[in-house]
Design a protein around this motif. Structure first.
Motif, PDB file in Angstrom:
ATOM      1  N   VAL A 154       0.846  -1.159  -0.117  1.00 32.29           N
ATOM      2  CA  VAL A 154       0.050  -0.006  -0.105  1.00 32.29           C
ATOM      3  C   VAL A 154       0.827   1.109  -0.059  1.00 32.29           C
ATOM      4  CG1 VAL A 154      -1.611   1.345   1.187  1.00 32.29           C
ATOM      5  CG2 VAL A 154      -1.942  -1.057   0.959  1.00 32.29           C
ATOM      6  N   ARG A 155       0.583   2.311  -0.968  1.00 33.84           N
ATOM      7  CA  ARG A 155       1.394   3.326  -0.943  1.00 33.84           C
ATOM      8  C   ARG A 155       0.551   4.517  -0.882  1.00 33.84           C
ATOM      9  NH1 ARG A 155       3.132   0.591  -5.127  1.00 33.84           N
ATOM     10  NH2 ARG A 155       1.702   1.581  -6.742  1.00 33.84           N
ATOM     11  N   VAL A 156       0.884   5.496   0.178  1.00 36.58           N
ATOM     12  CA  VAL A 156      -0.010   6.699   0.458  1.00 36.58           C
ATOM     13  C   VAL A 156       0.822   8.079   0.306  1.00 36.58           C
ATOM     14  CG1 VAL A 156      -0.054   6.233   2.759  1.00 36.58           C
ATOM     15  CG2 VAL A 156      -1.917   7.699   1.946  1.00 36.58           C
ATOM     16  N   GLY A 157       0.447   9.197  -0.148  1.00 36.80           N
ATOM     17  CA  GLY A 157       1.101  10.311  -0.084  1.00 36.80           C
ATOM     18  C   GLY A 157       0.461  11.663  -0.253  1.00 36.80           C
ATOM     19  N   ARG A 158       0.982  12.750   0.035  1.00 37.14           N
ATOM     20  CA  ARG A 158       0.200  14.110   0.359  1.00 37.14           C
ATOM     21  C   ARG A 158       0.073  14.502  -1.013  1.00 37.14           C
ATOM     22  NH1 ARG A 158       0.810  16.218   5.606  1.00 37.14           N
ATOM     23  NH2 ARG A 158       0.005  18.183   4.797  1.00 37.14           N
ATOM     24  N   ALA A 159      -0.865  14.955  -1.428  1.00 38.62           N
ATOM     25  CA  ALA A 159      -1.454  15.627  -2.755  1.00 38.62           C
ATOM     26  C   ALA A 159      -0.693  16.956  -2.794  1.00 38.62           C
ATOM     27  CB  ALA A 159      -2.862  15.675  -2.541  1.00 38.62           C
ATOM     28  N   GLU A 160      -0.244  17.798  -1.827  1.00 38.24           N
ATOM     29  CA  GLU A 160       0.684  19.080  -1.978  1.00 38.24           C
ATOM     30  C   GLU A 160       1.751  18.970  -2.602  1.00 38.24           C
ATOM     31  OE1 GLU A 160      -1.408  19.242   2.356  1.00 38.24           O
ATOM     32  OE2 GLU A 160      -0.483  17.676   0.907  1.00 38.24           O
ATOM     33  N   THR A 161       2.210  20.050  -3.225  1.00 32.44           N
ATOM     34  CA  THR A 161       3.636  20.040  -3.852  1.00 32.44           C
ATOM     35  C   THR A 161       4.715  20.241  -2.783  1.00 32.44           C
ATOM     36  OG1 THR A 161       3.748  22.267  -4.077  1.00 32.44           O
ATOM     37  CG2 THR A 161       2.460  21.017  -5.778  1.00 32.44           C
ATOM     38  N   PHE A 162       5.903  19.780  -3.139  1.00 31.97           N
ATOM     39  CA  PHE A 162       7.099  20.034  -2.448  1.00 31.97           C
ATOM     40  C   PHE A 162       7.337  21.526  -1.908  1.00 31.97           C
ATOM     41  CE2 PHE A 162       8.441  16.458  -4.503  1.00 31.97           C
ATOM     42  CZ  PHE A 162       9.302  15.739  -3.624  1.00 31.97           C
ATOM     43  N   ARG A 163       6.881  22.528  -2.725  1.00 30.42           N
ATOM     44  CA  ARG A 163       6.850  23.723  -2.431  1.00 30.42           C
ATOM     45  C   ARG A 163       5.995  24.110  -1.385  1.00 30.42           C
ATOM     46  NH1 ARG A 163       9.151  27.619  -5.757  1.00 30.42           N
ATOM     47  NH2 ARG A 163       8.551  26.620  -7.751  1.00 30.42           N
ATOM     48  N   GLU A 164       4.880  23.802  -1.408  1.00 29.21           N
ATOM     49  CA  GLU A 164       3.738  23.895  -0.285  1.00 29.21           C
ATOM     50  C   GLU A 164       4.002  23.250   0.933  1.00 29.21           C
ATOM     51  OE1 GLU A 164      -0.358  24.009  -3.261  1.00 29.21           O
ATOM     52  OE2 GLU A 164       0.584  22.259  -2.873  1.00 29.21           O
ATOM     53  N   LEU A 165       4.903  22.380   0.974  1.00 30.21           N
ATOM     54  CA  LEU A 165       5.038  21.678   2.385  1.00 30.21           C
ATOM     55  C   LEU A 165       6.380  21.955   2.993  1.00 30.21           C
ATOM     56  CD1 LEU A 165       3.941  17.820   1.466  1.00 30.21           C
ATOM     57  CD2 LEU A 165       2.855  19.466   2.798  1.00 30.21           C
ATOM     58  N   TRP A 166       7.382  22.588   2.286  1.00 35.80           N
ATOM     59  CA  TRP A 166       8.614  22.767   2.653  1.00 35.80           C
ATOM     60  C   TRP A 166       9.181  24.172   2.250  1.00 35.80           C
ATOM     61  CZ3 TRP A 166       7.968  17.491   0.616  1.00 35.80           C
ATOM     62  CH2 TRP A 166       7.770  16.578   1.670  1.00 35.80           C
ATOM     63  N   PRO A 167      10.166  24.517   3.070  1.00 36.34           N
ATOM     64  CA  PRO A 167      10.617  25.695   2.834  1.00 36.34           C
ATOM     65  C   PRO A 167      12.004  25.618   1.890  1.00 36.34           C
ATOM     66  CG  PRO A 167      11.346  25.352   5.027  1.00 36.34           C
ATOM     67  CD  PRO A 167      10.330  24.085   4.655  1.00 36.34           C
ATOM     68  N   LEU A 168      11.794  25.375   0.587  1.00 36.88           N
ATOM     69  CA  LEU A 168      12.792  24.941  -0.341  1.00 36.88           C
ATOM     70  C   LEU A 168      14.069  25.982  -0.365  1.00 36.88           C
ATOM     71  CD1 LEU A 168      10.740  23.226  -3.181  1.00 36.88           C
ATOM     72  CD2 LEU A 168      11.489  22.214  -0.989  1.00 36.88           C
ATOM     73  N   GLY A 169      13.461  27.280  -0.460  1.00 38.82           N
ATOM     74  CA  GLY A 169      14.482  28.164  -0.487  1.00 38.82           C
ATOM     75  C   GLY A 169      15.571  28.099   0.733  1.00 38.82           C
ATOM     76  N   THR A 170      14.890  28.184   1.956  1.00 38.48           N
ATOM     77  CA  THR A 170      16.092  27.701   3.121  1.00 38.48           C
ATOM     78  C   THR A 170      16.729  26.582   3.077  1.00 38.48           C
ATOM     79  OG1 THR A 170      14.150  28.732   4.466  1.00 38.48           O
ATOM     80  CG2 THR A 170      15.782  27.407   5.679  1.00 38.48           C
ATOM     81  N   LEU A 171      16.264  25.642   2.505  1.00 41.73           N
ATOM     82  CA  LEU A 171      17.116  24.331   2.324  1.00 41.73           C
ATOM     83  C   LEU A 171      18.206  24.314   1.254  1.00 41.73           C
ATOM     84  CD1 LEU A 171      14.216  21.404   2.537  1.00 41.73           C
ATOM     85  CD2 LEU A 171      16.110  21.935   4.338  1.00 41.73           C
ATOM     86  N   GLN A 172      17.751  25.035   0.138  1.00 39.96           N
ATOM     87  CA  GLN A 172      18.906  25.356  -0.992  1.00 39.96           C
ATOM     88  C   GLN A 172      19.938  26.173  -0.345  1.00 39.96           C
ATOM     89  OE1 GLN A 172      16.016  26.818  -3.383  1.00 39.96           O
ATOM     90  NE2 GLN A 172      16.226  25.057  -5.090  1.00 39.96           N
ATOM     91  N   THR A 173      19.499  27.481   0.475  1.00 41.37           N
ATOM     92  CA  THR A 173      20.611  28.124   1.099  1.00 41.37           C
ATOM     93  C   THR A 173      21.565  27.184   1.881  1.00 41.37           C
ATOM     94  OG1 THR A 173      19.358  29.936   0.933  1.00 41.37           O
ATOM     95  CG2 THR A 173      21.161  30.020   2.646  1.00 41.37           C
ATOM     96  N   ALA A 174      20.932  26.396   2.744  1.00 45.33           N
ATOM     97  CA  ALA A 174      21.806  25.545   3.633  1.00 45.33           C
ATOM     98  C   ALA A 174      22.543  24.614   3.026  1.00 45.33           C
ATOM     99  CB  ALA A 174      20.672  24.893   4.842  1.00 45.33           C
ATOM    100  N   TYR A 175      21.975  23.810   1.804  1.00 47.53           N
ATOM    101  CA  TYR A 175      22.905  23.084   1.173  1.00 47.53           C
ATOM    102  C   TYR A 175      24.217  23.680   0.752  1.00 47.53           C
ATOM    103  CZ  TYR A 175      19.873  18.897   1.386  1.00 47.53           C
ATOM    104  OH  TYR A 175      19.016  17.669   1.790  1.00 47.53           O
ATOM    105  N   GLN A 176      23.965  24.843   0.080  1.00 53.13           N
ATOM    106  CA  GLN A 176      25.236  25.818  -0.171  1.00 53.13           C
ATOM    107  C   GLN A 176      26.069  25.995   0.558  1.00 53.13           C
ATOM    108  OE1 GLN A 176      25.738  26.392  -3.543  1.00 53.13           O
ATOM    109  NE2 GLN A 176      23.653  26.323  -4.534  1.00 53.13           N
TER     110      GLN A 176
END
Length: 258
Positions: A154-176
């Motif tokens: 059984v597979r189940v997942g959220r319908a929202e996008t990555f951008r809606e669920l997580w602060p992608l800009g903050t993560l990108q800055t931290a990876y850099q």
């Protein structure tokens, strides 16, 4: 003034413990009922929703050292095979793929389940309908294992996008900040590529998880960004042009069940 009471001297270690060493990064240790479960290293990255060291620990398959440690630490008869699915329903994880026995499924829905493919699908749909979260579910045809037990994925997942669920800009800055140029660029490009993709895309296309970058995979599976960054730094050489996967935008040919 009196000293600490006797109970303080015998306090049970239970939870996630973190120690910082500038040379080695952050050491994380998971303890349950005074029993060591797992340890790993992380780089300094921000904490984000639905990403915790417990997700990797509790999703470990049987036969692994971590699974055996859990069996020693938890009371006899405790089962956690359904935990990832329940975690998605409660908003603790964004995605889960689990193999359930018919008994597991009956325990989750609370009544008898028809052991046919249609019966499994109806029971899985009933589960996600009981959650207030927007979810998609998919069920593989059930099978009977060598012991004669009916089981299925059984597979189940959220319908929202990555951008809606997580602060992608903050993560990108931290990876850099914690990775070298090519390492960081690859992980940031992966996040940007999947920014507007729903997590539910992987419910219909689980094989796509083998092709994504570590930064994307970690959010889907609920791993901590700090551990993901350490994995990238360890596995992907700084001068390498080869990453875990690619950043090609997926073919969004999926249909929401709910």
């Amino acid at each position: 003034m009196g000293g600490p009471g006797p109970h303080a001297l015998h306090e049970m270690m239970h939870g996630l413990y973190r120690t910082t060493c500038e040379q080695a990064g952050i050491t994380c240790i998971a303890m349950i009922n005074n029993t060591y479960i797992a340890g790993w290293l992380e780089l300094p990255m921000p904490s984000v929703l639905m990403c915790s060291g417990w997700n990797r620990v509790l999703c470990e398959p049987s036969g692994s050292d971590i699974h055996e440690n859990l069996e020693r630490a938890l009371p006899p008869g405790t089962t956690w095979s359904t935990w990832p699915l329940s975690a998605v329903l409660k908003g603790w994880l964004a995605y889960a793929e689990v193999e359930l026995s018919l008994r597991d499924l009956v325990g989750l829905v609370g009544h008898r389940v028809d052991p046919t493919e249609q019966g499994w699908r109806e029971a899985a749909l009933e589960l996600v309908k009981g959650s207030i979260l927007p979810l998609e579910v998919e069920v593989d045809p059930p099978r009977v294992d060598r012991a004669g037990v009916a089981c299925g994925h059984v597979r189940v997942g959220r319908a929202e996008t990555f951008r809606e669920l997580w602060p992608l800009g903050t993560l990108q800055t931290a990876y850099q900040q914690v990775l070298t140029g090519q390492q960081a660029d690859q992980q940031c490009a992966g996040l940007e590529c999947f920014a507007d993709v729903p997590i539910a895309f992987f419910v219909e296309n689980p094989g796509a998880l083998a092709m994504v970058d570590w930064s994307v995979l970690g959010l889907v599976t609920g791993d901590t960004p700090g551990h993901i960054a350490m994995e990238v730094a360890t596995i992907m050489p700084p001068s390498s042009d080869v990453a875990r996967g690619g950043t090609a935008r997926p073919d969004l040919q999926y249909a929401f069940v709910l």
